[in-house]
Design a protein around this motif. Sequence first.
Motif, PDB file in Angstrom:
ATOM      1  N   THR A  40       0.829  -1.198   0.000  1.00 14.14           N
ATOM      2  CA  THR A  40       0.000   0.000   0.000  1.00 14.14           C
ATOM      3  C   THR A  40       0.864   1.249   0.000  1.00 14.14           C
ATOM      4  O   THR A  40       1.829   1.359   0.761  1.00 14.14           O
ATOM      5  N   ASN A 327       3.765 -18.348  -1.598  1.00 11.55           N
ATOM      6  CA  ASN A 327       2.732 -17.312  -1.715  1.00 11.55           C
ATOM      7  C   ASN A 327       2.586 -16.840  -3.157  1.00 11.55           C
ATOM      8  O   ASN A 327       1.464 -16.632  -3.650  1.00 11.55           O
ATOM      9  N   VAL A 331      -1.053 -17.146  -4.774  1.00 11.92           N
ATOM     10  CA  VAL A 331      -1.771 -15.919  -5.113  1.00 11.92           C
ATOM     11  C   VAL A 331      -1.711 -15.664  -6.618  1.00 11.92           C
ATOM     12  O   VAL A 331      -2.682 -15.188  -7.213  1.00 11.92           O
ATOM     13  N   THR A 409      -1.457 -10.674  -1.180  1.00 15.17           N
ATOM     14  CA  THR A 409      -2.250 -11.773  -0.635  1.00 15.17           C
ATOM     15  C   THR A 409      -3.458 -12.069  -1.518  1.00 15.17           C
ATOM     16  O   THR A 409      -3.775 -11.320  -2.447  1.00 15.17           O
ATOM     17  N   ALA A 410      -4.166 -13.146  -1.185  1.00 16.00           N
ATOM     18  CA  ALA A 410      -5.386 -13.488  -1.925  1.00 16.00           C
ATOM     19  C   ALA A 410      -6.422 -12.378  -1.797  1.00 16.00           C
ATOM     20  O   ALA A 410      -7.163 -12.096  -2.745  1.00 16.00           O
ATOM     21  N   ASN A 411      -6.496 -11.718  -0.641  1.00 14.42           N
ATOM     22  CA  ASN A 411      -7.426 -10.601  -0.476  1.00 14.42           C
ATOM     23  C   ASN A 411      -7.058  -9.437  -1.391  1.00 14.42           C
ATOM     24  O   ASN A 411      -7.933  -8.796  -1.993  1.00 14.42           O
ATOM     25  N   HIS A 412      -5.768  -9.146  -1.491  1.00 11.66           N
ATOM     26  CA  HIS A 412      -5.327  -8.112  -2.418  1.00 11.66           C
ATOM     27  C   HIS A 412      -5.695  -8.498  -3.849  1.00 11.66           C
ATOM     28  O   HIS A 412      -6.133  -7.654  -4.652  1.00 11.66           O
ATOM     29  N   GLU A 414      -8.143 -10.411  -4.901  1.00  7.27           N
ATOM     30  CA  GLU A 414      -9.591 -10.275  -5.125  1.00  7.27           C
ATOM     31  C   GLU A 414      -9.983  -8.810  -5.293  1.00  7.27           C
ATOM     32  O   GLU A 414     -10.837  -8.478  -6.130  1.00  7.27           O
ATOM     33  N   HIS A 415      -9.359  -7.938  -4.523  1.00 10.33           N
ATOM     34  CA  HIS A 415      -9.635  -6.503  -4.662  1.00 10.33           C
ATOM     35  C   HIS A 415      -9.186  -6.013  -6.035  1.00 10.33           C
ATOM     36  O   HIS A 415      -9.924  -5.286  -6.717  1.00 10.33           O
ATOM     37  N   SER A 418     -11.614  -7.285  -8.709  1.00  6.44           N
ATOM     38  CA  SER A 418     -12.882  -6.579  -8.656  1.00  6.44           C
ATOM     39  C   SER A 418     -12.781  -5.207  -9.312  1.00  6.44           C
ATOM     40  O   SER A 418     -13.659  -4.802 -10.096  1.00  6.44           O
TER      41      SER A 418
END
Length: 428
Positions: A40, A327, A331, A409-412, A414-415, A418
């Motif tokens: 970030t 990772n 990812v 990460t996987a959350n990053h 997905e963001h 999207s």
Amino acid sequence: MDQLDPGLQSMIKRRQELIGPSIKLFYRKPVEFVRAEGVTLYDSHGNEYLDAYNNVPSVGHCHPRVVEAVAKQMSTLNTNTRYLTDTVLDYSERLLATHPAQLDKVMYACSGSEANDLALRIARYATGNEAVIVTANAYHGLTASISELSPSLGRNVPLGPNTFLIPAPACQAGGDVTAAGRAFRASVEQAIADIERRGKRLAAILVDTLFSSDGLAPDPAGFLAAMVDVVHQAGGLVIADEVQAGFARSGDEMWGYQRHGFIPDLVTMGKPMGNGLPISAVVAQGTHLEKFGRDIRYFNTGAGNSACLAAAGAVLDIIEEEGLQENCLKVGAVMLAGMTDLAARYPIMTEVRGAGLFLAADIVNPATGQQDAKLADAVVAGLRDRRILVSATGPAENVLKVRPPLVFTANHAEHFLSELDQVLATIG
């Protein structure tokens, strides 16, 4: 520029007055960053931007373990490699241990450009030859000698008289590795024949093992091995440029050349090894350094200094202890699957490909299917407006380039997917 707030307009004006015009800003709407952490970056208004582009802070911006290692070393000793220190010996042992035993010596520099420049000097001196083969849109650096081997810099940066181009591989995931290897080998053979017709001899082939600036060609893994004996038979050396591909980025291996199942003569790496600090290296089969070491005095004051080596050691610690190679694989698979799904839904995006946390997709005119740099720029700008950082690359500048720090990460993921979905829906 009139659409920017007055503060940014003032900064851009100052920059134009102070900074050489060749150094360009990213994005149609430049952004001012004031701090960063992990994946970030934060602008001057506190807005968060997801970094899906910067590979140089390989283990994430301002990683606390890197910061601590550098600060501790700076408060103790920071000197060059002409003195005896355990720091350079300990790190050299660790770095060489990530390579096959045949690659048994290391020399240090300050950037990927310098590392490639040094590798080129070694290859030419070891072989007594001058000609070098590179791919058609390669980027290997910006020194005078290496810019001559970097056709991606454009027509105003002339290629050297001893630079010979071959097409970048046109390979696909699931492709036949034997056929791909045969095709790449044939290109190398043709270049060697051209070199020898001109009364020259081959010193080296210099190849980015992921073909980053050529638009990314990661698959089928293994096709590069077919050209090695051809290069050696012609009297040349194989230089693997790992500045972008190395340090576990591909996920399945630590180094890009390992995915292809061969051992290079020389391996170059750049600032990702120190999370952005000015350190780079050439790892070599020691026999290629004997003549150079006997006859040539190489000294680079900043290369391998104690503080940068501390950062580099911390990077290896983090990759190993935080499981970043795994990772990248995990990812990267999420990213590849998600981008492939988007390409199936939006005709503007085609030919998704990737290796670990290095991914690419062609952006085309949906009406014609032709490469479209303007639409690629629109996608990059659209993501920037949604505070996602990516870039474009490739000969036609139409390839979306996604290359985040290894701690993505996987959350990053997905963001990112999207937001990319929203941008593609808006544009095409």
